[in-house]
Design an enzyme around this catalytic site. Structure first.
Site, PDB file in Angstrom:
ATOM      1  N   HIS A 146      -3.331   2.484   3.370  1.00  0.00           N
ATOM      2  CA  HIS A 146      -2.502   2.953   2.849  1.00  0.00           C
ATOM      3  C   HIS A 146      -0.690   2.598   2.749  1.00  0.00           C
ATOM      4  CE1 HIS A 146      -1.088   6.244   4.748  1.00  0.00           C
ATOM      5  NE2 HIS A 146      -2.022   6.651   4.784  1.00  0.00           N
ATOM      6  N   CYS A 147       0.257   2.745   2.164  1.00  0.00           N
ATOM      7  CA  CYS A 147       1.792   3.256   2.408  1.00  0.00           C
ATOM      8  C   CYS A 147       2.368   3.756   1.842  1.00  0.00           C
ATOM      9  CB  CYS A 147       1.845   1.909   2.511  1.00  0.00           C
ATOM     10  SG  CYS A 147       1.827   0.685   1.070  1.00  0.00           S
ATOM     11  N   VAL A 148       3.267   4.106   1.464  1.00  0.00           N
ATOM     12  CA  VAL A 148       4.234   5.195  -0.030  1.00  0.00           C
ATOM     13  C   VAL A 148       2.717   5.000  -1.350  1.00  0.00           C
ATOM     14  CG1 VAL A 148       6.038   6.425  -0.796  1.00  0.00           C
ATOM     15  CG2 VAL A 148       5.559   5.574   1.249  1.00  0.00           C
ATOM     16  N   MET A 149       2.929   3.795  -1.978  1.00  0.00           N
ATOM     17  CA  MET A 149       2.684   3.077  -3.135  1.00  0.00           C
ATOM     18  C   MET A 149       1.398   2.735  -2.638  1.00  0.00           C
ATOM     19  SD  MET A 149       5.398   4.913  -5.195  1.00  0.00           S
ATOM     20  CE  MET A 149       4.534   4.274  -6.927  1.00  0.00           C
ATOM     21  N   GLY A 150       0.611   2.055  -2.192  1.00  0.00           N
ATOM     22  CA  GLY A 150      -0.080   1.039  -1.913  1.00  0.00           C
ATOM     23  C   GLY A 150      -0.220  -0.492  -2.544  1.00  0.00           C
ATOM     24  N   ARG A 151       1.128  -0.619  -2.092  1.00  0.00           N
ATOM     25  CA  ARG A 151       1.752  -2.026  -3.815  1.00  0.00           C
ATOM     26  C   ARG A 151       2.604  -3.082  -2.206  1.00  0.00           C
ATOM     27  NH1 ARG A 151       2.487  -2.112  -9.171  1.00  0.00           N
ATOM     28  NH2 ARG A 151       3.896  -3.410  -8.752  1.00  0.00           N
ATOM     29  N   SER A 152       2.770  -2.364  -1.168  1.00  0.00           N
ATOM     30  CA  SER A 152       3.522  -4.015  -0.591  1.00  0.00           C
ATOM     31  C   SER A 152       3.440  -3.715   0.576  1.00  0.00           C
ATOM     32  CB  SER A 152       5.129  -3.619  -0.390  1.00  0.00           C
ATOM     33  OG  SER A 152       5.918  -4.493  -0.322  1.00  0.00           O
ATOM     34  N   ARG A 153       3.421  -2.812   1.571  1.00  0.00           N
ATOM     35  CA  ARG A 153       3.247  -2.962   2.750  1.00  0.00           C
ATOM     36  C   ARG A 153       1.859  -2.900   2.919  1.00  0.00           C
ATOM     37  NH1 ARG A 153       7.153   1.985   4.078  1.00  0.00           N
ATOM     38  NH2 ARG A 153       6.447   2.330   2.544  1.00  0.00           N
TER      39      ARG A 153
END
Length: 220
Positions: A146-153
């Site tokens: 995971h990251c913050v939004m679950g889209r980039s990192r």
């Protein structure tokens, strides 16, 4: 450029994208894969699933999620997660860490990364991929990246894992992830994934050539 011309150029760019596998070598298929440019790769993401929930399974036992998922200890435990890879580790991002899960049977790995095109995430590709691979080597494990939004990192690290440990090209990996979750790494991360793709493709081709030469030598 007309829309029809765009479609044709994109088709030519990755219509031949194939996994560089021994099976293909045996079947004599031409290995003409070339890493597509950033725009073509972004089009692959756009053609993927519109599904964007808190968490989605993108590979067996491998999930990409957001901050809310990582912070919900009760749901993590109930869902049976055994590993958490935080791609936004740190005080100013998703500030969890091993102590946050100390009374749970969860192994934690943190990557302190910023979602900026100038941030070098590639230095974490292999350590993060190794953590994911160790987790998935156990049939009873289940990992959240995971990251913050679950889209980039988080998506970038999962793509790198599939490329490094599952012998996928970048195109293969994007298609696998994007069909299950709406993700889109930033342009800087895409550039780093493209470089990884080129390196891995070259390594596989060298390995195949060496295997072929050894096979020819045994036949003589």
């Amino acid at each position: 450029m007309t829309s029809g011309e765009v479609k044709t150029s994109l088709k030519n760019a990755y219509s031949s994208a194939k996994r560089l596998s021994p099976k293909m070598e045996e079947e004599g298929e031409e290995e003409d894969y070339c890493t597509p440019g950033a725009f073509e790769l972004e089009r692959l993401f756009w053609k993927g699933s519109p599904q964007y929930t808190h968490v989605n399974e993108v590979w067996p036992k491998l999930y990409i999620g957001d901050e809310a998922t990582a912070l919900d200890r009760y749901r993590l435990q109930k869902a049976g997660f055994t590993h958490v890879l935080n791609a936004a580790h740190g005080r100013w991002n998703v500030d969890t860490g091993p102590d946050y899960y100390r009374d749970m049977d969860i192994q934690y790995h943190g990557v302190e990364a910023d979602d900026l095109p100038t941030f070098d995430l590639s230095v974490f590709f292999y350590p993060a991929a190794a953590f994911i691979d160790r987790a998935l080597s156990d049939d009873h494990s289940k990992i959240l990246v995971h990251c913050v939004m679950g889209r980039s990192r988080s998506a970038t690290l999962v793509l790198a894992y599939l490329m490094i440990h599952k012998d996928m090209t970048l195109v293969d990996a994007i298609q696998q992830v994007a069909k299950n979750r709406c993700v889109l790494p930033n342009r800087g991360f895409l550039k780093q994934l493209r470089e990884l793709d080129k390196q891995l493709v070259q390594q596989r081709r060298r390995s195949q050539r060496q295997d072929g030469e050894e096979e020819d030598g045994r036949e003589l």
